[in-house]
Write a protein that holds these residues in place. Structure first.
Motif, PDB file in Angstrom:
ATOM      1  N   PHE A  10       0.837  -1.204   0.000  1.00 42.13           N
ATOM      2  CA  PHE A  10       0.000   0.000   0.000  1.00 42.13           C
ATOM      3  C   PHE A  10       0.869   1.251   0.000  1.00 42.13           C
ATOM      4  O   PHE A  10       0.699   2.161  -0.819  1.00 42.13           O
ATOM      5  N   ARG A  11       1.851   1.246   0.899  1.00 50.52           N
ATOM      6  CA  ARG A  11       2.707   2.419   1.014  1.00 50.52           C
ATOM      7  C   ARG A  11       3.467   2.685  -0.283  1.00 50.52           C
ATOM      8  O   ARG A  11       3.517   3.809  -0.773  1.00 50.52           O
ATOM      9  N   VAL A  14       1.095   4.027  -3.045  1.00 50.71           N
ATOM     10  CA  VAL A  14       0.683   5.409  -2.765  1.00 50.71           C
ATOM     11  C   VAL A  14       1.843   6.359  -3.043  1.00 50.71           C
ATOM     12  O   VAL A  14       1.673   7.394  -3.700  1.00 50.71           O
TER      13      VAL A  14
ATOM     14  N   ALA B 118      -4.526   8.917   2.289  1.00 52.41           N
ATOM     15  CA  ALA B 118      -3.640   7.822   1.876  1.00 52.41           C
ATOM     16  C   ALA B 118      -2.184   8.195   2.144  1.00 52.41           C
ATOM     17  O   ALA B 118      -1.419   7.397   2.699  1.00 52.41           O
ATOM     18  N   VAL B 121      -1.414   8.289   5.976  1.00 50.08           N
ATOM     19  CA  VAL B 121      -1.322   6.952   6.560  1.00 50.08           C
ATOM     20  C   VAL B 121      -0.049   6.254   6.082  1.00 50.08           C
ATOM     21  O   VAL B 121       0.655   5.603   6.853  1.00 50.08           O
ATOM     22  N   ALA B 122       0.271   6.429   4.775  1.00 52.13           N
ATOM     23  CA  ALA B 122       1.481   5.790   4.237  1.00 52.13           C
ATOM     24  C   ALA B 122       2.737   6.332   4.911  1.00 52.13           C
ATOM     25  O   ALA B 122       3.732   5.621   5.028  1.00 52.13           O
ATOM     26  N   LEU B 123       2.688   7.579   5.353  1.00 50.97           N
ATOM     27  CA  LEU B 123       3.871   8.180   5.975  1.00 50.97           C
ATOM     28  C   LEU B 123       3.798   8.147   7.498  1.00 50.97           C
ATOM     29  O   LEU B 123       4.598   8.783   8.172  1.00 50.97           O
TER      30      LEU B 123
END
Lengths: 279, 325
Positions: A10-11, A14, B118, B121-123
């Motif tokens: 996911f990371r 994104v 997004a 949350v990803a970071l």
């Protein structure tokens, strides 16, 4: 707590997607500003055939960019300093005293955020014209008129954020100052301001960015002599030609100070938002 | 007995709280004094112009009366009926512009919200290079609006722009280079550009919000067997509710009132598909020099925004109170 594979995927997705999205215009801006005009007009290419810094030199003479830059700088700095000063005083009053009209003041200040700018524009123009004819204070087409206008754009946000910040500073500190015989202004300058410095910096950045990037009021309230960058940059397009390499070189040049300042202060900005908005 | 306590009573002076009248009255004056500059400026730039704008919507303020606008004749609701008359081009264009703006706002706010969430949350977890991404993602927010929108304008040029170069020449997804700044494609263009500028704000707010969530909540929920999705739904989202509430309203108002993006992107000849309402009102006022009708449109826009905001606040506050009860 370990990171799962799903989270990693996911990371990665994104970050790749958003990096491409964000970086594309930045890449186009930077590379195009280093291309000869013929290169630009021949159709888009990812790499310049020759790297030239000519656009950065020519951009000053195609359009009176230096004058626009000075106008923007004067207007923006003045609006920022005044906005921070006025907001600090008002926020101090709201945070530390319970006085008549405190609630309505805050409601009014916050609700002005929602009003469409276009609703103010024409009345403001006409009011400025009237002030000129009645009191002889020229506001339309002068830097003062624009400074006053921009000053109030950032004011609601600045007051709102600083009240949150000041509320977070314990009153015991004020009282300790009072016991030592300090007056209200001394307490503000010596105790509140140092403790709220990140918030003040954040507010100043916001005010600067708002004024530096404003287009609508600048297009109506300025004349050739007082025009700001926001309006001036549009003059790189003539009827026969758009000097894209110069436009983008100028855009890049006027962006760098703001972006650099913002990025240096971004931690303060996030901290300021946390105190002002997240609560 | 009483003789023992009596001396004490007489030697201690009676305590009068705050027995300093001059300072006291000055203290009452002080907050008014320091709030005065803010009040004056708000009056001059916001309150008086708004009242004037309201008044202007009831008078005939065509080009004949601009020079002596205080003498413009009162026409009642006529400007309003002109603005909303669907049998005339003025009314039809206003309705079109309103609908375009509603779609624009829904897309820009929704997608900016999603992208910002997004990215935040990803970071959220530390990893190598996190600072670089964080900095990069904030650049669009820091760039002056006209600089970024002018760049997009160049990118969307039919013959020399990068968008057609990628979509037509390199990927072959589209046949024949389309126009992006005129016709129906203009809507897509203005939405993409506005999202590019807006999503970092959501990212910034969410980042600030995530910092205030204690890590123990995630640890506790992990022990209870919650996966990442479940944690997002049961920890992150509820904890971000206050940020969300403020942010959605602020973004809605900003995006709905956005004038600068279409103004810089399209110049003065905006296509109907990208005719956002602030820009439409500006053109309706300055091109036809009918500021009465333009003001009536502004007031209608304000009433709409006010109604939406109040309904929104009512429901969010109501939900909050229900939760607390």
């Amino acid at each position: 707590m370990r990171e799962t594979t799903g989270e990693k995927i996911f990371r990665t997705l994104v970050l790749i997607g958003l990096t491409l999205f964000v970086a594309l215009p930045l890449y186009v801006m930077i590379t195009t500003s280093m291309k000869p005009l013929g290169d630009v007009q021949a159709g888009f290419s990812w790499f310049p055939s020759t790297i030239t810094f000519q656009p950065f030199i020519e951009m000053w003479s195609t359009v009176p960019l230096a004058r626009y830059f000075m106008n923007s700088l004067i207007v923006t700095l003045a609006a920022t300093l005044l906005s921070v000063a006025v907001a600090t005083l008002a926020a101090y009053a709201v945070s530390r005293w319970r006085f008549h009209g405190r609630g309505p003041f805050m409601t009014t200040v916050l609700s002005t955020q929602m009003f469409p700018g276009v609703l103010f524009l024409l009345p403001l123009y006409l009011i400025f014209v009237n002030i000129d004819t009645m009191f002889g204070v020229p506001l339309v087409g002068t830097r003062i008129g624009l400074i006053i206008t921009y000053l109030t754009f950032s004011l609601p946000f600045a007051i709102w954020m600083l009240v949150g910040y000041f509320d977070g500073i314990p009153r015991e500190l004020d009282q300790a100052g009072k016991v030592d015989g300090a007056g209200n202004l001394t307490i503000l300058l010596r105790i509140i301001l140092p403790a709220a410095r990140p918030g003040i910096v954040a507010v100043a950045i916001y005010a600067f960015m708002t004024a530096w990037g404003e287009v609508l009021f600048a297009s109506v309230l300025t004349t050739e002599d007082t025009r700001t960058l926001a309006v001036g940059l549009q003059q790189y397009s003539t009827q026969t030609n758009v000097y894209w390499n110069q436009v983008l070189a100028a855009s890049l040049a006027v962006s760098i100070p703001v972006v650099a300042g913002f990025l240096m202060m971004q931690k303060n900005f996030v901290a300021g938002l946390t105190a002002g908005a997240v609560k | 007995m009483s003789s023992l306590t009596a001396p004490e009573d007489t030697t201690t002076p009676p305590k009068v709280p705050d027995a300093r009248p001059p300072r006291r009255s000055r203290r009452h004056l002080f907050p008014y004094l320091i709030i005065a500059p803010a009040v004056l400026l708000e009056l001059l730039i916001h309150i008086i112009p708004m009242a004037t704008g309201f008044w202007m919507s009831f008078v005939e303020l065509t080009k004949f009366f601009i020079r002596r606008w205080l003498e413009a004749p009162f026409v009642g609701l006529e400007n309003y009926s002109i603005a909303i008359d669907l049998n005339t081009p003025v009314g039809q264009e206003l309705l079109n512009s309103f609908l375009v703006t509603v779609a624009f706002t829904a897309l820009v706010v929704g997608l900016s919200w999603g992208l910002g969430m997004a990215a935040a949350v990803a970071l959220q977890r530390p990893f190598r290079g996190r600072g670089v991404f964080r900095t990069l993602f904030l650049i669009p927010y820091a760039l002056p609006l006209y600089a970024s929108v002018i760049t997009w304008n160049f990118m969307l040029q039919r013959d020399t722009g990068v968008i057609n170069h990628v979509l037509v020449d390199q990927l072959g997804i589209l046949d024949g280079a389309p126009f992006w700044l005129i016709g129906d494609n203009a809507f897509v263009s203005v939405v993409v550009v506005a999202i590019w500028r807006m999503w970092p704000f959501a990212f910034l707010m969410f980042m600030a919000g995530l910092q205030s969530i204690p890590g123990e909540l995630y640890e506790a929920s992990a022990i209870d067997g919650a996966g990442p999705m479940r944690q997002w739904r049961s920890v992150t989202l509820p904890m971000l509710a206050p940020v969300n509430q403020t942010m959605l309203l602020v973004m809605f108002l900003w995006v709905f009132n956005d004038f600068n993006t279409p103004y810089v992107l399209f110049g003065s000849a905006q296509p109907p598909a990208g005719d956002l309402i602030s820009f439409h009102i500006y053109n309706a006022s300055f091109l036809s020099w009918d500021f009465g009708v333009g003001s009536a449109m502004s007031v209608l826009l304000l009433l709409f925004l006010l109604a939406v905001s109040l309904v929104y606040l009512y429901f969010t506050q109501w939900k909050k109170e229900k939760r607390n009860a």
